[in-house]
Design an enzyme around this catalytic site. Structure first.
Site, PDB file in Angstrom:
ATOM      1  CE  LYS A 250      -3.510  31.272  67.419  1.00 49.61           C
ATOM      2  NZ  LYS A 250      -2.220  30.737  67.830  1.00 49.61           N
ATOM      3  NE  ARG A 255       2.465  33.017  59.487  1.00 53.67           N
ATOM      4  CZ  ARG A 255       1.571  34.005  59.639  1.00 53.67           C
ATOM      5  NH1 ARG A 255       1.228  34.400  60.846  1.00 53.67           N
ATOM      6  NH2 ARG A 255       1.019  34.564  58.591  1.00 53.67           N
ATOM      7  NE  ARG A 416      -1.226  43.028  65.544  1.00 53.67           N
ATOM      8  CZ  ARG A 416      -0.861  41.825  66.014  1.00 53.67           C
ATOM      9  NH1 ARG A 416      -1.708  40.813  65.968  1.00 53.67           N
ATOM     10  NH2 ARG A 416       0.316  41.635  66.553  1.00 53.67           N
TER      11      ARG A 416
HETATM   12  P1  AMP Z   1      -0.499  34.310  67.826  1.00 53.78           P
HETATM   13  O1  AMP Z   1       0.962  34.035  67.560  1.00 53.78           O
HETATM   14  O2  AMP Z   1      -0.984  33.730  69.077  1.00 53.78           O
HETATM   15  O3  AMP Z   1      -0.808  35.773  67.633  1.00 53.78           O
HETATM   16  O4  AMP Z   1      -1.363  33.574  66.689  1.00 53.78           O
HETATM   17  C1  AMP Z   1      -1.060  33.648  65.330  1.00 53.78           C
HETATM   18  C2  AMP Z   1      -0.264  32.420  64.928  1.00 53.78           C
HETATM   19  O5  AMP Z   1      -1.051  31.249  64.965  1.00 53.78           O
HETATM   20  C3  AMP Z   1       0.236  32.454  63.507  1.00 53.78           C
HETATM   21  O6  AMP Z   1       1.409  33.217  63.386  1.00 53.78           O
HETATM   22  C4  AMP Z   1       0.495  30.982  63.206  1.00 53.78           C
HETATM   23  O7  AMP Z   1       1.796  30.642  63.604  1.00 53.78           O
HETATM   24  C5  AMP Z   1      -0.462  30.259  64.155  1.00 53.78           C
HETATM   25  N1  AMP Z   1      -1.500  29.454  63.495  1.00 53.78           N
HETATM   26  C6  AMP Z   1      -1.891  28.234  63.899  1.00 53.78           C
HETATM   27  N2  AMP Z   1      -2.883  27.745  63.141  1.00 53.78           N
HETATM   28  C7  AMP Z   1      -3.136  28.679  62.184  1.00 53.78           C
HETATM   29  C8  AMP Z   1      -4.063  28.771  61.094  1.00 53.78           C
HETATM   30  N3  AMP Z   1      -4.941  27.814  60.824  1.00 53.78           N
HETATM   31  N4  AMP Z   1      -4.033  29.909  60.342  1.00 53.78           N
HETATM   32  C9  AMP Z   1      -3.173  30.904  60.603  1.00 53.78           C
HETATM   33  N5  AMP Z   1      -2.278  30.870  61.618  1.00 53.78           N
HETATM   34  C10 AMP Z   1      -2.261  29.784  62.413  1.00 53.78           C
END
Ligand code: AMP
Length: 582
Positions: A250, A255, A416
């Site tokens: 991650k 994004r 989700r």
């Molecule tokens: P969060 O914003 O904390 O809910 O986490 C989701 C976000 O993690 C996504 O919107 C992406 O911007 C980010 N992200 C980072 N690495 C990845 C990955 N390998 N696959 C999907 N999302 C990722």
């Protein structure tokens, strides 16, 4: 439809802040609309002449609009501004001036005519733009009744604040045609694929249900991103994902969705803003390195230091979001995009294909020696031990954690569901994740903070079932001086006179702001509280609150208010706390 009829609806919408009433009024408005004007009405009620992601701005500042009003009603600009100061609202001032003025035509302008004139104003550019904008708007104002004048003026100013969210529009569209909300999920599906309410509404009005079903991904229209769920531990994740699943690092950047059509590239952010001009390095990289005629792919952009070849923390990456010195910043902090999903390839929407097939196709168009658009590393895992091992490796590399993905899941736009599960490093100990809150109000500062004009923030989360914002915390700590100043700038822009539509609160801040900005907040714990409305339970007289909240970062360029943490997520996080403790 005549514009004056639409203006009467604006009046009714403005008079209520209750969501159900907004839906009811809107559905009546939509019932009266023809298929060729429904799209335009969808944009106009949100104060726009294009879908929100198109960078089409009418772009007229107060003084320019005052000049137009003056010209329309034979007053000087200063006289208009004086009346505006007295009334506190430019629309009301203009309406008053128009009451006694002579109308230009006796024929009432239609919604389409006003829309087209406003769209024309947005397109003027180059020499003589100011004069063209001023005179075109003046001409429109002169041809309208005073209620229409009041509302039209707010559109170029960007001050039309009816508080109508996209879900409200989707409900109203379904009710207008069927009498109830049964088509809402289908309409939402089409909306998630294109983010364009006007486009979806027009398809629906022209061709009924078949029109909604026919909506597919379109290059140039951003897709509402798939979202990740959280789980308290790796064992639960294995249970959910089945015997075999994918795991990726991650990355902590932002994004980006890349839309490629030959050599034309468009980039969209997580909150669907067009970022093409902000990231020339990514545009160039995508032209050269993505081996497909047409494609839509998603990835996470991270800045790196070209000298040491190290990836940089979020605080550095986020500097690339600034709107000035773009070329210079692109050299100083070049971006790498770690591609993690492919949604469209060579003319085909592939979101229905399972994840593992999309990943194979992604691998076929992103080569391993790419410099800018690279493949996110991926492993196939089976057990909780493997998750923990990979997680620890990534954390020690300075990454945020892991994303786990179900191998046979489609890409769920805007949704989700446990297709993606995120595991983040916990900074606060108790919670496994931070909470994305919406700024709802501001408390004026005392002591040192008088200097900033801001002493604390009232923040809320999103109740997706009711489509409203509910309060969860007051935040006063964790903000640096610079952040206090930033809140001041934001709140000056978004301050409103009364509690905005779709905000449900038991407490009153010093002043309210339009729910627009998302803040990431860490807290030690989620507790029950009688003063907050998040997840309100009338049997116990309590909602949820955050204990010891502190600001982590602003997510204004990243998430829209409806993308904030939802009440059902908070309920789950509340329950998960107990699972972890025992
Ligand atoms: P969060 O914003 O904390 O809910 O986490 C989701 C976000 O993690 C996504 O919107 C992406 O911007 C980010 N992200 C980072 N690495 C990845 C990955 N390998 N696959 C999907 N999302 C990722």
């Amino acid at each position: 439809m005549r514009f004056s009829e639409l203006a009467e609806y604006y009046e009714k919408l403005e008079a209520t802040s209750k969501r159900l009433e907004l839906v009811d009024i809107l559905s009546k408005l939509f019932k009266e609309a023809k298929a060729e004007e429904i799209g335009k009405i969808c944009y106009l009620i949100q104060g726009r002449v294009a879908p929100f992601f198109e960078p089409v701005e009418i772009g007229m500042a107060e003084s320019m609009v005052a000049q137009s009003i003056g010209r329309a009603f034979n007053k000087s600009k200063d006289e208009v501004i004086k009346l505006y100061r007295h009334k506190g609202n430019m629309g009301i001032a203009a309406a008053q001036l128009s009451t006694n003025a002579k109308r230009l035509t006796t024929k009432a302008l239609s919604v389409t005519e006003v829309f087209e004139e406003l769209a024309k104003i947005a397109k003027f550019s180059g020499k003589g733009t100011v004069e063209q904008k001023v005179s075109t708007l003046a001409q429109v104002l002169k041809s309208l009744d005073s209620t229409s004048v009041k509302h039209v003026v707010n559109i170029p100013l960007g001050t039309l604040r009816l508080g109508i969210g996209d879900p409200t529009v989707l409900d109203a569209l379904s009710i207008a045609k069927t009498g109830d909300k049964k088509l809402r999920p289908m309409l939402e599906g089409a909306y998630n694929k294109t983010s364009d309410l006007g486009y979806v509404a027009e398809n629906f009005f022209r061709k009924g249900e078949a029109g909604i079903r026919s909506v597919k991904l379109i290059i140039g229209k951003p897709i509402r991103p798939a979202l990740a769920e959280r789980l308290p531990n790796a064992e639960e994740a294995v249970k959910r994902l089945g015997g075999e699943f994918a795991a990726e690092p991650k990355f902590d950047g932002f994004r980006v969705a890349v839309h490629k059509n030959g050599n034309k590239i468009e980039l969209f952010s997580r909150n669907l803003e067009d970022m093409t001009h902000a990231f020339p390095d990514l545009v160039e990289g995508a032209v050269k390195e993505v081996k497909a005629k047409t494609a839509i792919l998603e990835g996470e952009a991270i800045a790196y230091n070209p000298v040491t070849e190290e990836f940089l923390p979020f605080q550095e990456t986020t500097k690339r979001r600034r709107k000035y010195k773009i070329e210079e910043m692109a050299k100083q902090l070049p971006l790498v995009l770690f591609a993690f999903d492919l949604l469209y390839l060579n003319g085909k929407d592939i979101t229905e294909k399972p994840y593992w097939q999309r990943r194979k196709l992604l691998e076929s168009i992103i080569h391993s020696d790419n410099k800018v658009v690279r493949l996110a590393q991926e492993r196939t895992l089976h057990t909780a031990q493997e998750i923990t091992k990979f997680f620890n490796e990534e954390i020690s590399e300075g990454l945020e954690g892991l994303m786990l993905k179900k191998l046979n899941s489609p890409y769920v736009a805007g949704g989700r569901g446990f297709h993606w599960i995120k595991f983040k490093r916990s900074q606060a100990g108790e919670l496994t994740d931070s909470v994305d809150c919406v700024l709802l109000g501001v408390y004026s500062g005392r002591g040192k903070r008088t200097e900033f004009g801001v002493g604390g923030l009232l923040v809320g989360i999103y109740d997706a079932k009711r489509d409203e914002f509910v309060t969860i915390s007051r935040v006063g700590t964790g903000l640096t001086d610079e952040e206090f100043r930033k809140v001041k700038v934001i709140s000056d822009k978004l301050q409103v006179a009364k509690k905005p539509a779709r905000v449900n609160s038991k407490i009153e801040p010093s002043f309210w702001v339009e729910p627009k900005v998302v803040l990431e907040i860490y807290a030690d714990e989620i507790t029950r509280s009688p003063i907050h409305t998040a997840g309100w339970d009338s049997s116990t007289g309590s909602g949820f609150a955050l204990r010891f909240p502190r600001l982590v970062k602003f997510r204004e360029a990243d998430k829209r208010p409806e993308d904030a943490t939802t009440v059902s997520e908070i309920m789950k996080m509340y329950k998960d706390q107990f699972k972890k403790k025992h």
